[in-house]
Write a protein that holds these residues in place. Structure first.
Motif, short mmCIF file in Angstrom:
data_model
loop_
_atom_site.label_atom_id
_atom_site.label_comp_id
_atom_site.label_asym_id
_atom_site.label_seq_id
_atom_site.Cartn_x
_atom_site.Cartn_y
_atom_site.Cartn_z
N ALA A 115 0.70 -1.19 0.00
CA ALA A 115 -0.24 0.15 0.09
C ALA A 115 0.75 1.25 0.06
O ALA A 115 0.77 2.06 -0.59
N SER A 116 1.99 1.28 0.55
CA SER A 116 2.80 2.22 0.64
C SER A 116 3.32 2.61 -0.69
O SER A 116 3.45 3.71 -0.91
N ASN A 117 3.82 1.73 -1.46
CA ASN A 117 4.16 2.09 -2.79
C ASN A 117 2.90 2.74 -3.54
O ASN A 117 3.17 3.62 -4.40
N GLN A 166 -1.83 6.02 -6.42
CA GLN A 166 -2.87 5.29 -6.65
C GLN A 166 -3.42 4.68 -5.42
O GLN A 166 -2.92 3.65 -4.80
N LEU A 167 -4.52 5.35 -5.31
CA LEU A 167 -5.54 5.36 -4.06
C LEU A 167 -6.65 4.37 -4.08
O LEU A 167 -7.37 4.34 -3.08
N ASP A 168 -6.89 3.83 -5.34
CA ASP A 168 -7.88 2.87 -5.22
C ASP A 168 -8.41 1.79 -4.20
O ASP A 168 -9.44 1.72 -3.77
N ASN A 169 -7.08 1.05 -3.74
CA ASN A 169 -7.47 -0.02 -2.74
C ASN A 169 -6.87 0.07 -1.66
O ASN A 169 -6.35 -0.81 -1.07
N VAL A 170 -6.48 1.48 -1.26
CA VAL A 170 -5.87 1.51 -0.19
C VAL A 170 -6.92 2.22 1.04
O VAL A 170 -7.79 3.10 0.59
N THR A 171 -6.39 2.40 2.31
CA THR A 171 -7.47 2.82 3.33
C THR A 171 -7.05 4.08 4.00
O THR A 171 -5.75 4.44 3.63
N GLN A 218 9.65 9.14 -3.57
CA GLN A 218 10.31 8.48 -4.72
C GLN A 218 11.02 7.28 -4.47
O GLN A 218 10.83 6.36 -5.31
N MET A 219 11.26 7.03 -3.27
CA MET A 219 11.89 5.65 -2.93
C MET A 219 10.87 4.69 -2.96
O MET A 219 11.01 3.48 -3.37
N TYR A 220 9.48 5.00 -2.62
CA TYR A 220 8.49 4.08 -2.71
C TYR A 220 7.72 4.00 -4.06
O TYR A 220 7.22 2.99 -4.33
N VAL A 221 8.00 5.02 -4.85
CA VAL A 221 7.50 5.29 -6.27
C VAL A 221 8.19 4.33 -7.14
O VAL A 221 7.78 3.43 -7.98
N ASN A 222 9.54 4.30 -7.15
CA ASN A 222 10.53 3.91 -8.05
C ASN A 222 10.14 2.18 -8.50
O ASN A 222 10.05 1.70 -9.39
#
Length: 376
Positions: free
Chosen positions: A322-324, A330-335, A359-363
């Motif tokens: 979810a953090s990525n 992309q928030l469709d399936n996160v709380t 960015q380190m979680y996006v990459n």
């Protein structure tokens, strides 16, 4: 040439053998620096003068712990008890996949992405241990082993030393050749699996890419024994993807990356590597997933082509948390709770530092999507 070096050419870098365990443990009991470090870790808020009086108590407790250990396996089973507690305290879930691709009695060269100094190989070892498989030998840079007791503890835990301190060209070549020879010897002759990171240093920006120089190193001692492709096939290379929902060192990494961007340099403090190890072990990680990819059996004639295959598997098999998705917008399936947990990690950071952390979680998302499109 030294007779001992001929009989044991890897003595200065290899893990300890069972017949060396007792003497090493005895020397550790009388290492004041180790006893002091354990005392400080157990009682961090006590004044130093009181801590001095506690050292004999710690030494007696340690002697009791060490007294039953006669082998490397015995030492690792002791480590496993602490590992179990650490996993319970610092993760919400530990899962793995791809184990069905591995044979219990086969030796592999596991090449993984690298996010945490201690925990990447520790999690690989833990999931193998839980599945009844032998633990692996772990490659660790000598830059992390400046303290003799740290080196001893790591070598008791089946670590072998990567000599990064060599500077003169001849010394560098000798160190690289010895390392290459040891890895090939370990897998082919001793049938012991190995873990090594896909490149030197952690991927602090979350970009997981293999350094072809690492793969060239694997071949350098085997050039007279076949082509690059033939040598690599004998090593049973398996790409490994390790993903953390939360990186305990993400804020420190973000500050370092921002400092380099703003001033062009970043000065490490004296004990920063050790602090990173402790933070990585004890810090909250959320969910952690380890995936073992397919054994590489194809013909890869160059280090660059093999690196591309390692990257492809590592990216595609990286478990996105979810953090990525939150970092990527992309928030469709996160709380809402997951969003709040991620945003809390940004508190107190500058705008540039926040951007680096995101960015380190996006990459991993970007790299996974890119490889999915190329594979389609």
């Amino acid at each position: 040439m030294d007779v001992n070096a001929q009989q044991d050419p890897y003595k200065n870098i290899r893990p300890y053998h069972d017949n060396e365990v007792e003497a090493v443990l005895q020397s550790l009991l009388y290492d004041d620096e180790l006893i002091g470090a354990i005392t400080h870790y157990q009682f961090p808020r006590l004044p130093r003068w009181i801590s001095r009086w506690l050292k004999p108590v710690i030494r007696i407790a340690l002697a009791r712990e060490f007294g039953e250990i006669q082998t490397i396996k015995g030492f690792q089973l002791t480590v496993a008890r602490y590992m179990s507690k650490m996993i319970a305290r610092s993760t919400t879930k530990l899962s793995c996949s791809g184990m069905e691709n591995l044979e219990a009695d086969e030796a592999y060269l596991f090449i993984s992405n690298h996010r945490d100094i201690a925990m990447d190989p520790a999690f690989v070892n833990w999931v193998r241990h839980q599945n009844g498989m032998d633990t692996v030998r772990i490659a660790i840079g000598d830059n992390l082993l400046r303290k003799p007791y740290v080196s001893d503890l790591m070598r008791l835990n089946k670590s072998f030393i990567v000599n990064r301190s060599a500077k003169a060209p001849r010394e560098v070549m000798a160190a690289v050749t010895q390392l290459s020879s040891y890895i090939n010897f370990s897998i082919q002759e001793e049938e012991s699996s190995i873990w090594i990171a896909q490149r030197e240093g952690r991927a602090k920006d979350g970009n997981d890419f293999t350094d072809p120089a690492l793969l060239k190193m694997l071949y350098i001692s085997q050039r007279k024994k076949g082509s690059f492709s033939e040598v690599i096939k004998r090593l049973n290379v398996v790409p490994v993807s390790i993903s953390y929902e939360f990186d305990p060192c993400d804020r420190a990494k973000a500050r370092e990356l921002a400092a380099k961007e703003c001033s062009g340099q970043y000065e490490k403090s004296q004990y920063e590597d050790i602090e990173s190890i402790v933070k990585g072990i004890t810090g909250q990680k959320g969910a952690v997933h380890v995936h073992f990819g397919d054994v590489i059996t194809g013909d890869f004639d160059t280090p660059e082509s093999l690196a591309a295959e390692l990257d492809r598997q590592i990216h595609l098999n990286y478990h996105l948390h979810a953090s990525n998705y939150i970092a990527a917008g992309q928030l469709d399936n996160v709380t809402a709770e997951q969003i709040a947990s991620f945003e809390a990690r940004l508190a107190g950071l500058s705008e540039t530092e926040q951007a680096k952390l995101k960015q380190m979680y996006v990459n991993p998302v970007v790299n996974c999507r890119k490889d999915q499109q190329e594979s389609a």
